[in-house]
Design a protein around this motif. Structure first.
Motif, PDB file in Angstrom:
ATOM      1  N   ALA A   1     -43.796 139.196  67.484  1.00 48.75           N
ATOM      2  CA  ALA A   1     -42.767 138.557  66.923  1.00 48.75           C
ATOM      3  C   ALA A   1     -41.642 139.418  66.299  1.00 48.75           C
ATOM      4  O   ALA A   1     -42.020 140.273  65.888  1.00 48.75           O
ATOM      5  CB  ALA A   1     -43.555 137.943  65.586  1.00 48.75           C
ATOM      6  N   PRO A   2     -40.435 139.046  66.888  1.00 49.71           N
ATOM      7  CA  PRO A   2     -39.202 139.807  66.204  1.00 49.71           C
ATOM      8  C   PRO A   2     -39.389 139.714  64.797  1.00 49.71           C
ATOM      9  O   PRO A   2     -39.697 138.681  64.111  1.00 49.71           O
ATOM     10  CB  PRO A   2     -38.013 139.246  66.822  1.00 49.71           C
ATOM     11  N   SER A   3     -38.852 140.887  64.145  1.00 55.04           N
ATOM     12  CA  SER A   3     -38.953 140.824  62.645  1.00 55.04           C
ATOM     13  C   SER A   3     -38.399 139.837  61.874  1.00 55.04           C
ATOM     14  O   SER A   3     -37.293 139.333  62.399  1.00 55.04           O
ATOM     15  CB  SER A   3     -38.714 142.255  62.067  1.00 55.04           C
ATOM     16  N   CYS A   4     -38.685 139.242  60.697  1.00 53.94           N
ATOM     17  CA  CYS A   4     -38.145 138.131  59.828  1.00 53.94           C
ATOM     18  C   CYS A   4     -38.074 138.566  58.348  1.00 53.94           C
ATOM     19  O   CYS A   4     -39.118 139.421  58.086  1.00 53.94           O
ATOM     20  CB  CYS A   4     -38.843 137.242  60.352  1.00 53.94           C
ATOM     21  N   ALA A   5     -37.339 138.237  57.556  1.00 54.01           N
ATOM     22  CA  ALA A   5     -37.193 138.297  56.277  1.00 54.01           C
ATOM     23  C   ALA A   5     -36.577 137.429  55.509  1.00 54.01           C
ATOM     24  O   ALA A   5     -35.786 136.577  56.155  1.00 54.01           O
ATOM     25  CB  ALA A   5     -36.774 139.676  55.882  1.00 54.01           C
ATOM     26  N   LEU A   6     -36.837 136.865  54.111  1.00 54.32           N
ATOM     27  CA  LEU A   6     -36.326 135.943  53.508  1.00 54.32           C
ATOM     28  C   LEU A   6     -35.808 136.792  52.296  1.00 54.32           C
ATOM     29  O   LEU A   6     -36.657 137.694  51.680  1.00 54.32           O
ATOM     30  CB  LEU A   6     -37.164 134.802  53.098  1.00 54.32           C
ATOM     31  N   ALA A   7     -34.433 136.590  51.741  1.00 46.96           N
ATOM     32  CA  ALA A   7     -34.012 137.130  50.569  1.00 46.96           C
ATOM     33  C   ALA A   7     -33.296 135.964  49.729  1.00 46.96           C
ATOM     34  O   ALA A   7     -32.423 135.076  50.214  1.00 46.96           O
ATOM     35  CB  ALA A   7     -33.255 138.330  50.917  1.00 46.96           C
ATOM     36  N   GLU A   8     -33.516 136.085  48.397  1.00 41.55           N
ATOM     37  CA  GLU A   8     -32.390 135.418  47.480  1.00 41.55           C
ATOM     38  C   GLU A   8     -32.187 136.050  46.455  1.00 41.55           C
ATOM     39  O   GLU A   8     -32.889 136.739  45.935  1.00 41.55           O
ATOM     40  CB  GLU A   8     -32.869 133.746  47.476  1.00 41.55           C
ATOM     41  N   TYR A   9     -30.809 135.852  45.988  1.00 39.72           N
ATOM     42  CA  TYR A   9     -30.147 136.380  44.879  1.00 39.72           C
ATOM     43  C   TYR A   9     -29.872 135.326  43.882  1.00 39.72           C
ATOM     44  O   TYR A   9     -28.885 134.638  43.960  1.00 39.72           O
ATOM     45  CB  TYR A   9     -28.977 137.335  45.408  1.00 39.72           C
ATOM     46  N   ARG A  10     -30.549 135.431  42.605  1.00 39.29           N
ATOM     47  CA  ARG A  10     -30.467 134.021  41.651  1.00 39.29           C
ATOM     48  C   ARG A  10     -30.389 134.790  40.205  1.00 39.29           C
ATOM     49  O   ARG A  10     -31.225 135.490  40.122  1.00 39.29           O
ATOM     50  CB  ARG A  10     -31.518 133.435  41.782  1.00 39.29           C
ATOM     51  N   ASN A  11     -29.347 134.502  39.772  1.00 39.01           N
ATOM     52  CA  ASN A  11     -29.238 134.884  38.286  1.00 39.01           C
ATOM     53  C   ASN A  11     -29.471 136.628  38.154  1.00 39.01           C
ATOM     54  O   ASN A  11     -30.262 137.066  37.356  1.00 39.01           O
ATOM     55  CB  ASN A  11     -30.296 134.374  37.237  1.00 39.01           C
ATOM     56  N   GLY A  12     -28.802 137.220  38.990  1.00 39.24           N
ATOM     57  CA  GLY A  12     -28.799 138.774  38.893  1.00 39.24           C
ATOM     58  C   GLY A  12     -29.949 139.353  39.420  1.00 39.24           C
ATOM     59  O   GLY A  12     -30.305 140.643  39.290  1.00 39.24           O
ATOM     60  N   HIS A  13     -31.013 138.588  39.796  1.00 40.18           N
ATOM     61  CA  HIS A  13     -32.464 139.021  40.615  1.00 40.18           C
ATOM     62  C   HIS A  13     -32.526 138.791  42.191  1.00 40.18           C
ATOM     63  O   HIS A  13     -32.219 137.612  42.551  1.00 40.18           O
ATOM     64  CB  HIS A  13     -33.620 138.382  39.648  1.00 40.18           C
TER      65      HIS A  13
ATOM     66  N   GLY B   1     -46.403 125.594  64.165  1.00 37.84           N
ATOM     67  CA  GLY B   1     -47.491 126.387  65.051  1.00 37.84           C
ATOM     68  C   GLY B   1     -46.895 126.819  66.136  1.00 37.84           C
ATOM     69  O   GLY B   1     -47.339 128.055  66.774  1.00 37.84           O
ATOM     70  N   ALA B   2     -46.012 126.302  66.943  1.00 35.17           N
ATOM     71  CA  ALA B   2     -45.236 126.924  67.933  1.00 35.17           C
ATOM     72  C   ALA B   2     -44.391 128.095  67.425  1.00 35.17           C
ATOM     73  O   ALA B   2     -43.497 127.585  66.700  1.00 35.17           O
ATOM     74  CB  ALA B   2     -44.662 125.938  68.782  1.00 35.17           C
ATOM     75  N   ARG B   3     -44.357 129.109  67.924  1.00 35.95           N
ATOM     76  CA  ARG B   3     -43.835 130.338  67.198  1.00 35.95           C
ATOM     77  C   ARG B   3     -42.627 131.138  68.211  1.00 35.95           C
ATOM     78  O   ARG B   3     -43.057 131.049  69.412  1.00 35.95           O
ATOM     79  CB  ARG B   3     -44.652 131.460  66.753  1.00 35.95           C
ATOM     80  N   TYR B   4     -41.617 131.464  67.748  1.00 30.61           N
ATOM     81  CA  TYR B   4     -40.685 132.122  68.530  1.00 30.61           C
ATOM     82  C   TYR B   4     -41.125 133.620  68.658  1.00 30.61           C
ATOM     83  O   TYR B   4     -41.516 134.210  67.807  1.00 30.61           O
ATOM     84  CB  TYR B   4     -39.295 132.406  67.717  1.00 30.61           C
ATOM     85  N   GLY B   5     -41.123 133.959  69.959  1.00 31.55           N
ATOM     86  CA  GLY B   5     -41.484 135.352  70.302  1.00 31.55           C
ATOM     87  C   GLY B   5     -40.381 136.044  71.213  1.00 31.55           C
ATOM     88  O   GLY B   5     -40.055 137.346  70.943  1.00 31.55           O
ATOM     89  N   CYS B   6     -39.890 135.291  72.001  1.00 30.45           N
ATOM     90  CA  CYS B   6     -38.810 136.030  73.062  1.00 30.45           C
ATOM     91  C   CYS B   6     -37.536 135.273  73.391  1.00 30.45           C
ATOM     92  O   CYS B   6     -36.637 135.558  73.727  1.00 30.45           O
ATOM     93  CB  CYS B   6     -39.128 136.624  74.277  1.00 30.45           C
ATOM     94  N   GLY B   7     -37.971 133.671  73.442  1.00 28.85           N
ATOM     95  CA  GLY B   7     -36.972 132.845  73.898  1.00 28.85           C
ATOM     96  C   GLY B   7     -36.585 133.007  75.291  1.00 28.85           C
ATOM     97  O   GLY B   7     -35.331 132.483  75.771  1.00 28.85           O
ATOM     98  N   LEU B   8     -37.619 133.623  76.024  1.00 25.60           N
ATOM     99  CA  LEU B   8     -36.977 134.071  77.489  1.00 25.60           C
ATOM    100  C   LEU B   8     -38.324 133.782  78.525  1.00 25.60           C
ATOM    101  O   LEU B   8     -38.313 134.090  79.832  1.00 25.60           O
ATOM    102  CB  LEU B   8     -36.940 135.533  77.607  1.00 25.60           C
TER     103      LEU B   8
END
Lengths: 701, 158
Positions: free
Chosen positions: A303-315, B34-41
């Protein structure tokens, strides 16, 4: 006393940081090590349940959370069970002893008269009317941990040693389970345009061309040379990002030549040089030498990397599949100029990372965008070509071995000379975050260091031979500048070093005219290692191994990971025609007390398959702007039809301390395949990967 | 213009351009993660779902070309509480490490077992050869599919 405590306890001395008994009669165990697919969280729960005497089902585990879980640094180096497991055991045993003591004083009896049944205290056959939850407000739960309680002996375990199922797997085979699947209020999707290399400057971005033909709405966030496409429709931002490189012009791009993608290029590059072991000048008589190499390797997370971020009230709140929430928080504070108290990092499941991949970098991407668009949750998903192209890669290594031999052909002196770029460029060890380098004030050049030998070393990991050789030395050339960013990949230098050592031993045995197993045993006094090799030789029917050059080969290799963690020996049977086919693999491992034998087996076998894939197929390709192997066609890995039967046996050693085993089969597998292929061909291939061209070249020599 | 699909047995209408990837529609419009992104290719198989019973790569499949079709995702097989025999077999064999590839692999295996209830080990490996697993859980995954085949032949479950 405290210096003998595991680091995890030294850094987190408050009991409540680890264990809480909740009003709903559950027990919350909090740990700093995180689930990366290794099953460690399930194993840690098993340990706590046994030491506390509560049912395993009552234990919930919170892992990786800067608000609520202890700081245990990074989840790396096969330390989750060895260090965190030992810590959880000591902490649980101490809490149990404290509460029993308190109750015994109250009942005016001896603690030995008391027992615990699923958290309820009994005296003889009768209930005392008390349980852990009655005492949950006492100072037993808040006082500093002494670390002096005596844990149970392994005979008393109910859960430890049992192959219990993973807690996280049901969600993963039924639907949403990963950080990629999280949905937060006010969520916006983002994709990145990446700076091709450190120092590159964005000369022009043709926004009009980028928006042409794109029907959806998105905004472009630009901070220095960091560019992100942000919008509510993931499809739209994905499309914008996928064509963006065509519409971007970069200045100051340092070109890479294909020569630089090879390990051989490292030799002679500027380096920081050290001599480890004996300082005496090397012997010159009766010396045999050979060189081995491994190229740059991708973590290649599915899986290509993924992240979530939120900036609320200075935090700033960040969700990440990082290996270490606290080190990531420190890196985020540094990049964004925030105090660490203004940031919370929580772990969420990602795909296997096998080391330092894009996980931390994408979290910084998300945080920087969130700081530009407050009060929204920014979800950044890297693209496939981005993960392959911009994650730090495992460094190439060139290893030259020299042995001075006695008249019987046994080594009396052993020198390993290693050329490698750094194996760890995490921000906590001198590396830079990718995002940071694109910002208006990029950090200074990264400072190339390698993990110290006390932590197992990087390029020098497993470089000292474990055989009975009187004189050993390691010459380490830490190459200062690699063509691309390098960092930790499963086992660090262990795979190339063990591959080199164990292949060279086969070459020395052949020269001495001695069977490779007999040759090994004749210079190996470590009983645990001998037992593994003998076990393996019997199971793979080593005695019936025929001559070399028939196209069919049997080879083996072994190591003790980091020269102090788990032992593993691996044998491989191969058939070689134009390509190497793995017919069968056997493994024997000794990790002392094993907490979850099925989880351990899964790690041993996973390490075997992944190492086999690297040996046979993998090399990061580079040219021009950077990495060119950016999809699964140009970076192939082992497939289902190529994976052999694997027969694994774990040596039963419950009286001995647990040894980290997540990486222990890596080097031995590479060596076993190297030796099996040499046996099949009657000619040796010393450079990974074992491509068709290298097989042909070996046969022509 | 609304596009009609039958997803896990339920008729749905969605208003997206016909060129949107089916994967994005499943994940973001229908909240089926459940179906997941891996490469799009079409190279890794993490996004695999069934369209009219055949395995397809949802990452590169334009939703408009699936209009009117019957889509089955991993959520359509079973739940953690009531797993399909394939899901149960994967749990029984602890067939996975990180688990990211598993939903695609299970969907491909479902298509295989629907066509061939008694596959050999080689049949299974061949069917799964376009699905990638990076953790090295392959031997367990092959065992799990064999076990699921046996469970289904014996009539245990769906």
């Amino acid at each position: 006393m405290s210096d003998t405590l595991p680091l995890s306890i030294q850094n987190n001395r408050r009991m409540e940081k680890w264990i809480r008994f909740e009003p709903d009669r559950t027990v919350r165990l909090a740990v700093g090590k995180v689930e990366l697919g290794q099953g460690n969280v399930t194993a840690l729960a098993q340990i706590a349940a046994d030491e506390l005497d509560v049912d395993l089902t009552r234990i919930s585990v919170l892992s990786g959370d800067t608000e609520a879980a202890p700081d245990e640094g990074q989840t790396t180096s096969s330390q989750s069970i060895e260090v965190s497991g030992r810590s959880v055991r000591l902490v649980s045993a101490e809490l149990r002893a404290r509460v029993l003591d308190r109750l015994a004083r109250r009942l005016n009896c001896s603690p030995t008269e008391l027992s615990i049944d699923d958290g309820v205290f009994r005296r003889g056959d009768a209930s005392t009317g008390h349980d852990y939850w009655n005492f949950a407000a006492s100072e037993d739960f808040t006082d500093e941990i002494a670390g002096t309680a005596t844990p149970k002996s392994h005979e008393a375990y109910r859960y430890v040693g049992k192959p219990l199922p993973r807690r996280d797997l049901p969600a993963k085979v039924t639907g949403a389970a990963f950080i990629h699947d999280m949905v937060r209020p006010d969520m916006l999707h983002a994709r990145m345009l990446r700076q091709p290399c450190r120092g590159a400057r964005l000369a022009a971005l043709d926004e009009a061309a980028l928006r042409r033909g794109e029907r959806g709405e998105f905004r472009i966030v630009r901070v220095g040379d960091l560019v992100a496409f942000v919008g509510s429709d993931e499809t739209v931002v994905q499309r914008a990002a996928s064509v963006a490189p065509l519409h971007a012009k970069w200045d100051n791009v340092a070109p890479i030549t294909t020569e630089q993608q090879e390990a051989a290029w490292l030799v002679g590059q500027p380096s920081h040089d050290r001599v480890l072991g004996t300082e005496a000048p090397p012997a010159t008589a009766n010396v045999m030498s050979a060189s081995y190499s491994r190229p740059y390797i991708a973590h290649a997370s599915i899986a290509p990397s993924c992240a979530l971020a939120e900036y609320r009230n200075g935090h700033l709140s960040v969700w990440s599949h990082t290996q270490g929430v606290y080190p990531l928080r420190a890196a985020l504070a540094n990049v964004l100029g925030l105090s660490q108290e203004a940031i919370t990092v929580r772990h969420a499941h990602g795909a296997g990372c096998y080391g330092h991949n894009g996980a931390d970098d994408v979290a910084v991407d998300a945080a920087v965008i969130a700081s530009q668009i407050p009060d929204h949750c920014i979800r950044v998903q890297w693209r496939r070509e981005e993960e392959f192209g911009f994650e730090p890669v495992g460094p190439a290594m060139h290893v030259s071995l020299r042995a001075a031999l006695d008249d019987a052909g046994k080594p009396q002196e052993w020198t390993a000379e290693i050329w490698s770029a750094t194996h760890v460029q995490r921000p906590s060890s001198g590396g830079n975050m990718l995002t940071h380098e694109a910002l208006p004030t990029p950090p200074p050049d990264p400072r190339p260091t390698d993990p110290p030998e006390a932590n197992g070393g990087g390029g020098t990991r497993n470089a000292f031979v474990l055989y009975d050789v009187p004189v050993k030395r390691v010459l380490h050339h830490l190459v200062l500048r690699a063509p691309v960013r390098t960092s930790a990949l499963r086992g660090l230098g262990a795979l190339p070093n063990v591959f080199a050592i164990e292949c060279f031993v086969d070459e020395l045995a052949e020269r001495a005219g001695i069977d490779p197993v007999q040759y090994r045993l004749s210079m190996l006094s470590d009983i645990r290692a001998r037992r593994l090799i003998e076990n393996l030789a019997q199971r793979c029917d080593w005695g019936s191994r025929g001559g070399a050059g028939t196209g069919r080969g049997l080879g083996l290799g072994w190591a003790r990971y980091k020269n102090r963690a788990a032992y593993a020996a691996v044998a491989a049977e191969v058939e070689v025609d134009q390509e190497v086919k793995l017919r069968r693999i056997w493994c024997a491992a000794d990790a002392g007390l094993v907490i979850n034998p099925d989880g351990a087996r899964n790690q041993l076998e996973g390490g075997i398959v992944q190492a086999a894939s690297m040996v046979l197929k993998e090399q990061v390709r580079m040219e021009g702007d950077g990495i060119t192997s950016v999809d699964w066609d140009s970076y192939p890995i082992l497939r289902f039809s190529e994976v052999p039967e694997i027969d694994t046996e774990i040596i039963h050693a419950p009286d001995l301390p647990t040894l980290g085993m997540g990486e222990c089969t890596f080097g031995p597998t590479a060596a076993a395949i190297g030796n099996a292929v040499a046996h099949a061909l009657g000619a040796r291939i010393r450079d990974m990967p074992f491509t068709r061209e290298r097989i042909e070249a070996a046969l022509l020599r | 213009m609304a596009i009609e699909l039958i997803v896990n047995g339920r008729a749905v209408q969605i208003s997206v351009p016909g060129t949107a990837p089916l994967l994005d529609v499943l994940r973001n419009q229908l909240d089926l993660k459940g179906a997941r992104y891996g490469c799009g290719l079409e190279q890794c198989g993490s996004c695999m779902v069934l369209l009219d019973g055949e395995p397809i790569y949802a990452c590169s499949r334009e939703v408009g070309t699936a209009a009117g079709g019957r889509i089955t995702t991993i959520e359509g097989l079973g739940t953690a509480e009531r797993p399909h025999p394939l899901q149960q077999a994967f749990l029984d064999e602890q067939a996975g490490q990180c688990g990211y590839c598993l939903s695609g692999i299970i969907m491909r295996a479902k298509a295989l077992l629907d066509h061939n209830p008694s596959p050999t080990r080689d049949d299974i490996a061949g069917a799964l050869d376009k699905n990638l697993c990076r953790c090295g859980a392959h031997p367990r995954i092959l065992r799990a599919v064999e076990k699921a085949a046996a469970m289904l032949r014996e009539g245990k479950g769906a």
